[in-house]
Design an enzyme around this catalytic site. Structure first.
Site, short mmCIF file in Angstrom:
data_model
loop_
_atom_site.label_atom_id
_atom_site.label_comp_id
_atom_site.label_asym_id
_atom_site.label_seq_id
_atom_site.Cartn_x
_atom_site.Cartn_y
_atom_site.Cartn_z
N HIS A 142 0.82 -1.22 0.00
CA HIS A 142 0.00 0.00 0.00
C HIS A 142 0.85 1.27 0.00
O HIS A 142 0.31 2.37 -0.21
CB HIS A 142 -0.92 0.05 1.21
CG HIS A 142 -2.03 -0.95 1.19
ND1 HIS A 142 -2.85 -1.12 0.10
CD2 HIS A 142 -2.46 -1.83 2.13
CE1 HIS A 142 -3.74 -2.07 0.36
NE2 HIS A 142 -3.51 -2.53 1.58
N ASP A 179 -3.05 -10.33 -2.44
CA ASP A 179 -3.60 -9.79 -1.19
C ASP A 179 -5.03 -9.34 -1.45
O ASP A 179 -5.34 -8.85 -2.54
CB ASP A 179 -2.73 -8.62 -0.73
CG ASP A 179 -3.12 -8.08 0.64
OD1 ASP A 179 -4.19 -7.46 0.73
OD2 ASP A 179 -2.36 -8.26 1.59
N ASP A 267 -5.08 -12.61 3.31
CA ASP A 267 -6.31 -12.06 3.85
C ASP A 267 -7.54 -12.33 2.98
O ASP A 267 -8.64 -11.92 3.33
CB ASP A 267 -6.18 -10.56 4.15
CG ASP A 267 -5.31 -9.82 3.17
OD1 ASP A 267 -4.97 -10.39 2.12
OD2 ASP A 267 -4.95 -8.66 3.45
#
Length: 368
Positions: A142, A179, A267
């Site tokens: 990110h 992800d 995740d």
């Protein structure tokens, strides 16, 4: 041992700040007993512990690495950002971006995480190992050049790519981010670059809230080398594998990279607290096998996985173990204790058909 495993206990000492889950403390928000952000050392440390207990660690070459150098960091991050981060780190730490807190010494830990990924890439490119896994913490996908966010303080994969290209300017790299959150940082760093392909599979509308659209294809010289697949909530095992076969593999084959890097978040796992997907440990095993086979076909097996998110302390270790079994070819297994329950919760035939149709539609929109 054909697989290297880069990790360092010091990265487990990164602190997550005064949060209750993802909400800052204060007002009516009470502290949690465990405290801090869901990005904690427990998921990663428990993954390594499981590997040690089963013996999988013995089938890998386990090593650490030096922290990324200032020269390496400056290829991605501006001096102004690094100076501010270092000054705060030398003082008492703080929060330098949205959901990006750190404790005293956080700068050095983040540079070490970047160094682990950088060393993994170098080890594979030099042929020391066929493939590698970097258990990097804090994560990095990110983090934009001057804007840390979402638990990410340095762009681990971006730093590793630029370090490799410093001595190999013609190197072509494909980055697959599975992800569950959009890999906005990696995308932004290479948005205008034709020599780096970025592909992000993520839950639509999760995090960040206004990025990761299908129509985001890169800009300038990089137009067409940035792909996003925003998947509907509830996407499960079958549809994830279909996305690999229908979009990811054709796109990477067409790009013909010298190296594949996976931003490996767990995740999308069915019990993750920050997502609503239905992937299982077997999903991650099968995706790894598919990408490994792809790498063997087009770039002599050169494949690096760099750890990103994944916030279930119970389930991440089993997803990670399955991934490393597949990556290394080890016969040592850790049977998924939730397999029966999660298999029963997979999408039914009608929803699966809808998901596959959505992926096929996106593939057509991406000219694949």
């Amino acid at each position: 041992m054909s697989t290297a495993f880069f990790w360092d206990e010091r990265t487990m000492w990164h602190g997550g700040g005064n949060y209750a889950f993802t909400v800052p403390l204060g007002g009516l928000v009470q502290p949690l007993a465990a405290g801090g952000l869901p990005e904690s050392p427990e998921t990663k440390r428990r993954m390594k512990n499981l590997m040690d207990v089963t013996g999988l660690t013995n089938d890998l070459h386990v090593t650490s690495a030096d922290a990324a150098t200032t020269e390496q960091l400056l290829r991605v991050h501006p001096q102004e950002y690094l100076s501010k981060f270092k000054a705060m780190s030398d003082d008492q730490g703080g929060e330098i971006g949205h959901h990006a807190p750190f404790a005293k010494g956080g700068y050095e830990i983040a540079a070490l995480a970047a160094g682990l990924t950088t060393a993994a890439v170098e080890a594979v490119l030099t042929g020391a190992y066929e493939n590698a896994y970097a258990l990097a913490r804090p994560p990095g996908h990110h983090c934009e050049a001057a804007t840390p966010m979402g638990f990410c303080l340095m762009a681990n994969i971006g730093i590793a790519i630029e370090a490799a290209k410093a001595t190999r300017p013609d190197l072509r790299v494909a980055v697959l981010d599975w992800d569950v959150h959009h890999g906005n940082g990696t995308e932004s760093i290479f948005r205008e670059r034709p020599d780096v392909l970025t592909i992000s599979l993520h839950q639509a509308g999760n995090y960040p809230l206004e990025t990761g659209y299908l129509t985001d294809r890169g800009t300038g010289a990089g137009e067409g080398t940035n792909l996003n697949l925003p998947l509907p909530a509830g996407t499960g095992h079958t549809a994830y594998l279909h996305a690999i076969d229908r979009v990811v593999a054709p796109a990477i084959e067409a790009f013909n990279p010298d190296l594949i890097i996976v931003a490996c978040g767990f995740d999308a796992g069915a019990v993750d607290p920050l997502a609503r997907m239905l992937a299982t440990a077997e999903t991650f095993r099968e995706m790894t096998l598919k990408i490994k086979a792809l790498a063997e076909r087009i770039c002599d097996g050169k494949l690096v996985l760099s750890h990103e998110g994944g916030y279930s302390e119970i389930y991440v270790p089993f997803c990670g173990h399955a991934t490393l079994e597949a990556l290394s070819g080890s016969k040592i297994t850790a049977p998924d204790p939730m397999a029966r329950a999660l298999n029963n919760r997979q999408p039914g035939p009608r929803f699966d058909a809808f998901l596959r149709a959505e992926i096929d539609h996106m593939a057509q929109q991406l000219n694949l």
